[in-house]
Design an enzyme around this catalytic site. Structure first.
Site, PDB file in Angstrom:
ATOM      1  N   ASP A 194     -10.246   3.201  -3.623  1.00  0.00           N
ATOM      2  CA  ASP A 194     -11.127   2.060  -3.375  1.00  0.00           C
ATOM      3  C   ASP A 194     -12.392   2.216  -4.215  1.00  0.00           C
ATOM      4  O   ASP A 194     -12.952   3.305  -4.314  1.00  0.00           O
ATOM      5  CB  ASP A 194     -11.473   1.976  -1.888  1.00  0.00           C
ATOM      6  CG  ASP A 194     -10.243   1.616  -1.062  1.00  0.00           C
ATOM      7  OD1 ASP A 194      -9.142   1.528  -1.647  1.00  0.00           O
ATOM      8  OD2 ASP A 194     -10.377   1.422   0.154  1.00  0.00           O
ATOM      9  N   ASP A 225       0.841  -1.207   0.000  1.00  0.00           N
ATOM     10  CA  ASP A 225       0.000   0.000   0.000  1.00  0.00           C
ATOM     11  C   ASP A 225       0.874   1.254   0.000  1.00  0.00           C
ATOM     12  O   ASP A 225       2.075   1.187  -0.300  1.00  0.00           O
ATOM     13  CB  ASP A 225      -0.917  -0.063   1.238  1.00  0.00           C
ATOM     14  CG  ASP A 225      -2.262   0.573   0.971  1.00  0.00           C
ATOM     15  OD1 ASP A 225      -2.271   1.671   0.379  1.00  0.00           O
ATOM     16  OD2 ASP A 225      -3.284  -0.003   1.351  1.00  0.00           O
TER      17      ASP A 225
HETATM   18  C1  GAL Z   1      -6.432   0.929   1.331  1.00  0.00           C
HETATM   19  C2  GAL Z   1      -6.529  -0.001   0.146  1.00  0.00           C
HETATM   20  C3  GAL Z   1      -7.558  -1.072   0.438  1.00  0.00           C
HETATM   21  C4  GAL Z   1      -7.173  -1.801   1.704  1.00  0.00           C
HETATM   22  C5  GAL Z   1      -6.986  -0.818   2.853  1.00  0.00           C
HETATM   23  C6  GAL Z   1      -6.476  -1.498   4.100  1.00  0.00           C
HETATM   24  O1  GAL Z   1      -5.446   1.874   1.105  1.00  0.00           O
HETATM   25  O2  GAL Z   1      -6.880   0.734  -0.990  1.00  0.00           O
HETATM   26  O3  GAL Z   1      -7.641  -1.953  -0.659  1.00  0.00           O
HETATM   27  O4  GAL Z   1      -6.001  -2.520   1.488  1.00  0.00           O
HETATM   28  O5  GAL Z   1      -6.078   0.186   2.492  1.00  0.00           O
HETATM   29  O6  GAL Z   1      -6.350  -0.615   5.158  1.00  0.00           O
END
Ligand code: GAL
Length: 659
Positions: A466, A400
């Site tokens: 997302d 991430d």
């Molecule tokens: C976001 C990501 C999601 C998930 C989430 C977990 O940044 O886009 O898919 O992984 O973090 O905290």
């Protein structure tokens, strides 16, 4: 006077006395679907006073393209009046919308394109006799960014039943695909990449009545097959391309197909397929839930059509603070090794459990000190963590960006260098491990990641934030990703986020799973778009609550074949009109996958001319969802495409033959 009053009371509870004004903002706006945010009463989407072209309005509805509101008028409204325009708070020249009003399936009024700063446009339409009204805001074809739209001073003149917002007509979740035949069919990828010396693990995906006996002709040295499970293990020391023949036999016959094992430096030669826990279990994930997901992947038949990775997302580590005390604890041991939280007592045993089923295991972290969920990240422990993931036996890492922004802020390097830095570091570390770990970048498309994701060592990269369930989002993301189609190729994939269907959380609130809010046709369109895009296929719904409809959408091997095609092309888009478009993807066998899509609120007839797609005449056409040949079509094909739905075709000079 008395008589009039009595009459008004008799009309029923919905009745409103003679010619009353009913404000749009007084209706139940939870029925409004839109592309971003939530509809606002008497203020703009930015929660500020409504303002169009410098003129303020006290009342109205602030929304965001694309937006649709269905209203049942039951013939009781005489007029609709409003002022429409882009809200002044949009603040960008990119803000441009188009308003449209549809009455009983007929377009009554259109604004045409409207830009920021334009004066409010008056609307005054006759609604006598109209039963169902739809208020729509489109995006003028340039994406929905900054598209803040106002229905200002919007009101109905009512002389009968009061207007009532409603859901669009309910669709039955119709299962389009026939059940798998009893005869074996080999599914999934036709090409597989592995590095020399790395552990090899591949379960031959096959549908058909069990027991099935598997065989492989021409397996390279170092690999062996378990004929009862179809799991191939071992390792190959000599680089090269090995073309083997997979066979699956049962009482009803034998299926066989060629399979290319490419032993070199490339992984993920077709888009990875699997499940990721995020949109179901969020910060409730446990070892047990992950094991159950692996069990369900096999039991449900998902593994038989090619789903393979069982991936843990965020929240497996410890956090300094969390509502669940089992997730709070030391982030690392005295040597700096990351410590999983107490819901994950033995990571190695967990991956072993997954591997024993012929499946692969995925894990998640962030280059910052903390993940998005506030758990321990990899910052300054990258080498240790990469080694640990490999030792634990993971096969995929989602990396991430969360909290790395703070680090990047103090880095004097140019923006692009800073964006690439953490991924270069992690990709190189993963390459040093004695097992193959696929790297998924999750930084939401910053710095046009598709242009450099492969160069920094990623195998796939999220192209946006997302996904969510906002109106039109799946179409919007697919059209956008198709613009980056040149970067989609074996080993490098644009990732539009997970398949969010079935029982699933609300995408942002981290709530308990509920029934997918997308209509059945939207779900068919979702899967079709992802396959045409050659997107990684990760289901993120509840593996413990797989229903027949969801499995049907996820598991049609002919649809998956489009995703897994070895050429790795992302389909190109042929725009038709504001509501419909066509995507076409060239397949390795010379045929073409063609998706007809309808983003509109009513069914639409879509004609696709072979010449428009650059194809030769006289093509056999197959309906891929129904697995049904439709015949030979000389120069074009026409179909009725349902609201927010698709018709997915395979067109070719030869009749489609499975295998
Ligand atoms: C976001 C990501 C999601 C998930 C989430 C977990 O940044 O886009 O898919 O992984 O973090 O905290």
């Amino acid at each position: 006077m008395k008589a009039i009053l009595v009459l008004a009371l008799c009309v029923g509870s919905f009745a409103v006395s003679a010619a009353e004004n009913v404000r749009l903002s007084s209706l139940d706006l939870t029925k409004m679907r839109q592309g971003w945010g939530k509809p606002q009463i008497d203020r703009s989407i930015r929660e500020q006073p409504l303002s169009i072209g410098g003129r303020r309005f006290d009342h109205g509805v602030g929304t965001h393209a694309k937006s649709a509101l269905w209203i049942d008028l039951a013939g009781g409204s005489e007029r609709f009046t409003a002022f429409v325009g882009v809200d002044d708070a949009a603040g960008s020249p990119k803000a441009s919308v188009a308003f449209k009003i549809v009455a009983d399936g007929r377009t009554l009024w259109r604004s045409g394109p409207v830009k920021l700063g334009q004066p409010p446009i008056p609307v005054d339409i006759d609604l006598r006799g109209v039963r169902t009204l739809i208020l729509l805001v489109g995006d003028t074809g340039d994406g929905i960014e900054f598209d803040h739209a106002d229905w200002a001073d919007a009101a109905f003149v009512v002389n009968g039943p009061a207007p009532k917002t409603i859901d669009p007509p309910r669709e039955e979740p119709i299962i389009l695909t026939p059940p798998p035949a009893p005869r074996p069919r080999i599914n999934g990828p036709r090409v597989f990449g592995v590095r020399p010396g790395s552990p090899f693990l591949f379960k031959i995906p096959a549908t058909g009545e069990r027991p099935i006996r598997f065989a492989v002709a021409g397996l390279p040295k170092g690999l062996k097959l378990d004929p009862l499970t179809g799991i191939i293990t071992g390792s190959i020391s000599k680089p090269g391309t090995y073309v083997v023949t997979l066979r699956a036999t049962n009482l009803h016959g034998t299926a066989s197909r060629k399979f290319r094992i490419v032993c070199g430096d490339k992984l993920a030669l077709t888009p990875p397929m699997g499940w990721n826990h995020w949109y179901t279990h969020y910060d409730r994930v446990t070892d047990k839930l992950v094991r159950e997901a692996a069990d369900a992947m096999v039991k449900s038949g998902m593994a038989d059509v090619g789903y393979q990775y069982v991936s843990i997302d965020d929240c497996w580590m410890n956090a300094p603070k969390h509502k669940d005390p089992m997730r709070v604890g030391p982030l690392r041991d005295p040597q700096g090794n990351i410590i999983p939280n107490r819901h994950f007592p033995d990571m190695k045993a967990l991956t072993g459990y997954i591997h024993a089923k012929g499946l692969k295991a995925g894990i998640y972290t962030s280059p910052g000190p903390f993940t998005c969920g506030g758990f321990a990240g990899a910052y300054q422990h990258e080498a240790q963590d990469a080694r640990q993931f490999a030792e634990w036996g993971f096969d995929l890492l989602k990396y991430d960006w969360c909290s790395y922004g703070e680090i990047a802020k103090n880095d004097p390097d140019p923006e692009l260098v800073k964006l690439k830095k953490p991924y270069i570091l992690m990709a190189n570390l993963l390459k040093q491990q004695p097992r193959d770990i696929v790297l998924n970048l999750c930084q939401y498309g910053m710095g046009n990641v598709w242009e450099w994701g492969a160069e920094v060592g990623g195998h796939s990269w999220r192209t946006a934030g997302d996904l969510g369930f906002e109106l039109d989002r799946i179409f919007e993301v697919a059209l956008k990703n198709a613009e980056h189609r040149q970067w989609s190729k074996p080993g490098s994939w644009n990732d539009p986020d997970y398949i969010q269907i079935g029982k699933i959380g609300d995408a942002r609130g981290m709530g308990e799973p509920i029934d997918c809010p997308l209509s059945p046709n939207e779900q068919y369109a979702f899967m079709s778009l992802w396959c045409l895009m050659a997107a990684p296929l990760f289901f993120s719904g509840d593996m413990g609550a797989l229903d027949p409809f969801t499995l049907n959408v996820l598991c049609n091997p002919e649809v998956i074949e489009i995703d897994q095609d070895p050429l790795g092309q992302c389909a190109r888009v042929i725009h038709k009109d504001e509501d419909t478009f066509v995507m076409v993807k060239d397949m390795e066998d010379g045929s073409h996958a063609v998706g007809l899509f309808n983003r509109g609120e009513a069914p639409a007839t879509v004609t696709v001319r072979w010449s428009d797609l650059g194809l030769k005449p006289n093509l056999y056409v197959r309906d891929v969802w129904r697995q049904k040949d439709l015949g030979k079509f000389k120069s074009s094909f026409t179909a009725e495409v349902p609201r927010h739905g698709t018709v997915l075709l395979r067109a070719g000079q030869k009749k489609y033959k499975p295998q």
